[in-house]
Design a protein around this motif. Structure first.
Motif, PDB file in Angstrom:
ATOM      1  N   GLY A   1       0.801  -1.214   0.000  1.00  0.00           N
ATOM      2  CA  GLY A   1       0.000   0.000   0.000  1.00  0.00           C
ATOM      3  C   GLY A   1       0.837   1.269   0.000  1.00  0.00           C
ATOM      4  O   GLY A   1       2.051   1.244  -0.204  1.00  0.00           O
ATOM      5  N   ILE A   2       0.146   2.387   0.257  1.00  0.00           N
ATOM      6  CA  ILE A   2       0.770   3.708   0.254  1.00  0.00           C
ATOM      7  C   ILE A   2       0.291   4.477   1.484  1.00  0.00           C
ATOM      8  O   ILE A   2      -0.897   4.487   1.800  1.00  0.00           O
ATOM      9  N   VAL A   3       1.238   5.134   2.153  1.00  0.00           N
ATOM     10  CA  VAL A   3       0.940   5.938   3.336  1.00  0.00           C
ATOM     11  C   VAL A   3       1.380   7.374   3.059  1.00  0.00           C
ATOM     12  O   VAL A   3       2.451   7.603   2.506  1.00  0.00           O
ATOM     13  N   ARG A   4       0.542   8.311   3.449  1.00  0.00           N
ATOM     14  CA  ARG A   4       0.962   9.714   3.358  1.00  0.00           C
ATOM     15  C   ARG A   4       1.166  10.245   4.765  1.00  0.00           C
ATOM     16  O   ARG A   4       0.459   9.876   5.706  1.00  0.00           O
ATOM     17  N   GLU A   5       2.149  11.142   4.902  1.00  0.00           N
ATOM     18  CA  GLU A   5       2.417  11.812   6.172  1.00  0.00           C
ATOM     19  C   GLU A   5       2.170  13.292   5.947  1.00  0.00           C
ATOM     20  O   GLU A   5       2.589  13.845   4.921  1.00  0.00           O
ATOM     21  N   TYR A   6       1.492  13.949   6.904  1.00  0.00           N
ATOM     22  CA  TYR A   6       1.104  15.338   6.668  1.00  0.00           C
ATOM     23  C   TYR A   6       0.900  16.088   7.973  1.00  0.00           C
ATOM     24  O   TYR A   6       0.639  15.508   9.026  1.00  0.00           O
TER      25      TYR A   6
ATOM     26  N   ASN B   1       1.216  17.813   2.831  1.00  0.00           N
ATOM     27  CA  ASN B   1       1.904  16.526   2.788  1.00  0.00           C
ATOM     28  C   ASN B   1       3.410  16.746   2.894  1.00  0.00           C
ATOM     29  O   ASN B   1       3.958  17.638   2.259  1.00  0.00           O
ATOM     30  N   THR B   2       4.046  15.924   3.718  1.00  0.00           N
ATOM     31  CA  THR B   2       5.488  16.045   3.913  1.00  0.00           C
ATOM     32  C   THR B   2       6.251  14.833   3.407  1.00  0.00           C
ATOM     33  O   THR B   2       7.457  14.924   3.175  1.00  0.00           O
ATOM     34  N   GLN B   3       5.571  13.706   3.240  1.00  0.00           N
ATOM     35  CA  GLN B   3       6.248  12.492   2.794  1.00  0.00           C
ATOM     36  C   GLN B   3       5.208  11.461   2.373  1.00  0.00           C
ATOM     37  O   GLN B   3       4.070  11.480   2.850  1.00  0.00           O
ATOM     38  N   PHE B   4       5.621  10.581   1.480  1.00  0.00           N
ATOM     39  CA  PHE B   4       4.814   9.428   1.098  1.00  0.00           C
ATOM     40  C   PHE B   4       5.677   8.197   1.270  1.00  0.00           C
ATOM     41  O   PHE B   4       6.881   8.234   1.013  1.00  0.00           O
TER      42      PHE B   4
ATOM     43  N   ALA C   1       0.668  17.793  -5.265  1.00  0.00           N
ATOM     44  CA  ALA C   1       0.707  19.261  -5.295  1.00  0.00           C
ATOM     45  C   ALA C   1       0.988  19.833  -3.908  1.00  0.00           C
ATOM     46  O   ALA C   1       1.827  20.735  -3.774  1.00  0.00           O
ATOM     47  N   THR C   2       0.331  19.326  -2.870  1.00  0.00           N
ATOM     48  CA  THR C   2       0.594  19.882  -1.540  1.00  0.00           C
ATOM     49  C   THR C   2       1.997  19.544  -1.069  1.00  0.00           C
ATOM     50  O   THR C   2       2.623  20.330  -0.362  1.00  0.00           O
ATOM     51  N   TYR C   3       2.522  18.390  -1.474  1.00  0.00           N
ATOM     52  CA  TYR C   3       3.904  18.049  -1.156  1.00  0.00           C
ATOM     53  C   TYR C   3       4.865  19.039  -1.808  1.00  0.00           C
ATOM     54  O   TYR C   3       5.854  19.456  -1.218  1.00  0.00           O
ATOM     55  N   LEU C   4       4.561  19.425  -3.053  1.00  0.00           N
ATOM     56  CA  LEU C   4       5.410  20.366  -3.791  1.00  0.00           C
ATOM     57  C   LEU C   4       5.124  21.821  -3.421  1.00  0.00           C
ATOM     58  O   LEU C   4       5.742  22.727  -3.963  1.00  0.00           O
TER      59      LEU C   4
END
Length: 190
Positions: free
Chosen positions: A56-61, A70-73, A173-176
């Motif tokens: 899976g995929i986890v986002r950190e924010y 968002n700060t990391q995936f 986009a929010t990460y960037l």
């Protein structure tokens, strides 16, 4: 691939000096599944789990009022734990959420400390992880400060193409640090 083998292979390939106790260590993780959109760990929670994305995929924010950044995936085969907080039993300032149905292999901090005490490789792993995390954080901060939005996108395209293939663009986009519309225009230009 078996979930325990994933952890064994991670350490075997990225930290080859960590052989002593590696089999026992990889077997000590327990599986936990999260549905898409589930909170894995929240702000102000004590970091007390060593977490590894098995699937899976986890986002950190960060989240404040109505805003999120968002700060990391984290994708399959990556640890999502803040090791500094784990070792100091600190409280998190970020959230982690599953972007897909996700399987996390986790180990409680007490078990992790036991392995660190028992095997020299545990200390070497922690030292190496700290070193890598500091270097990566510095690189990301530098990029976000010095690169133009187009350069940030191209850097992501070159260094983490799997993110652009697997993660919704509004999260990218929010990460960037840009709007989804700006990211869309940049993608069309490049």
């Amino acid at each position: 691939m078996n979930h325990n083998n994933q952890i064994f292979e991670f350490f075997n390939s990225k930290f080859p000096f960590n052989q002593e106790g590696l089999t026992e260590f990889s077997k000590a993780f327990k599986c936990k599944t999260y549905k898409k959109g589930s909170l894995i760990v929240g702000k102000d929670e004590t970091e007390n789990q060593l977490r590894f994305v098995s699937q899976g995929i986890v986002r950190e924010y960060f989240a404040h009022e109505e805003r999120e950044m968002n700060t990391q995936f984290y994708l399959e085969g990556e640890f999502t734990t803040d090791f500094h907080l784990l070792l100091n039993q600190g409280k998190r300032r970020k959230y982690q959420e599953s972007l897909t149905d996700t399987t996390i292999k986790q180990m409680d901090s007490a078990t992790f400390y036991e392995f660190m005490e028992c095997y020299k490789c545990g200390k070497e792993f922690v030292d190496e992880i700290f070193s890598q995390n500091i270097m990566l954080r510095e690189q990301e901060e530098f990029k976000h400060f010095y690169l133009t939005p187009d350069e940030l996108y191209l850097d992501l395209l070159n260094t983490k193409p799997q993110w652009l293939q697997q993660i919704p663009l509004y999260h990218i986009a929010t990460y960037l640090r840009m709007t989804p519309e700006t990211l869309s225009r940049i993608r069309k230009r490049n």
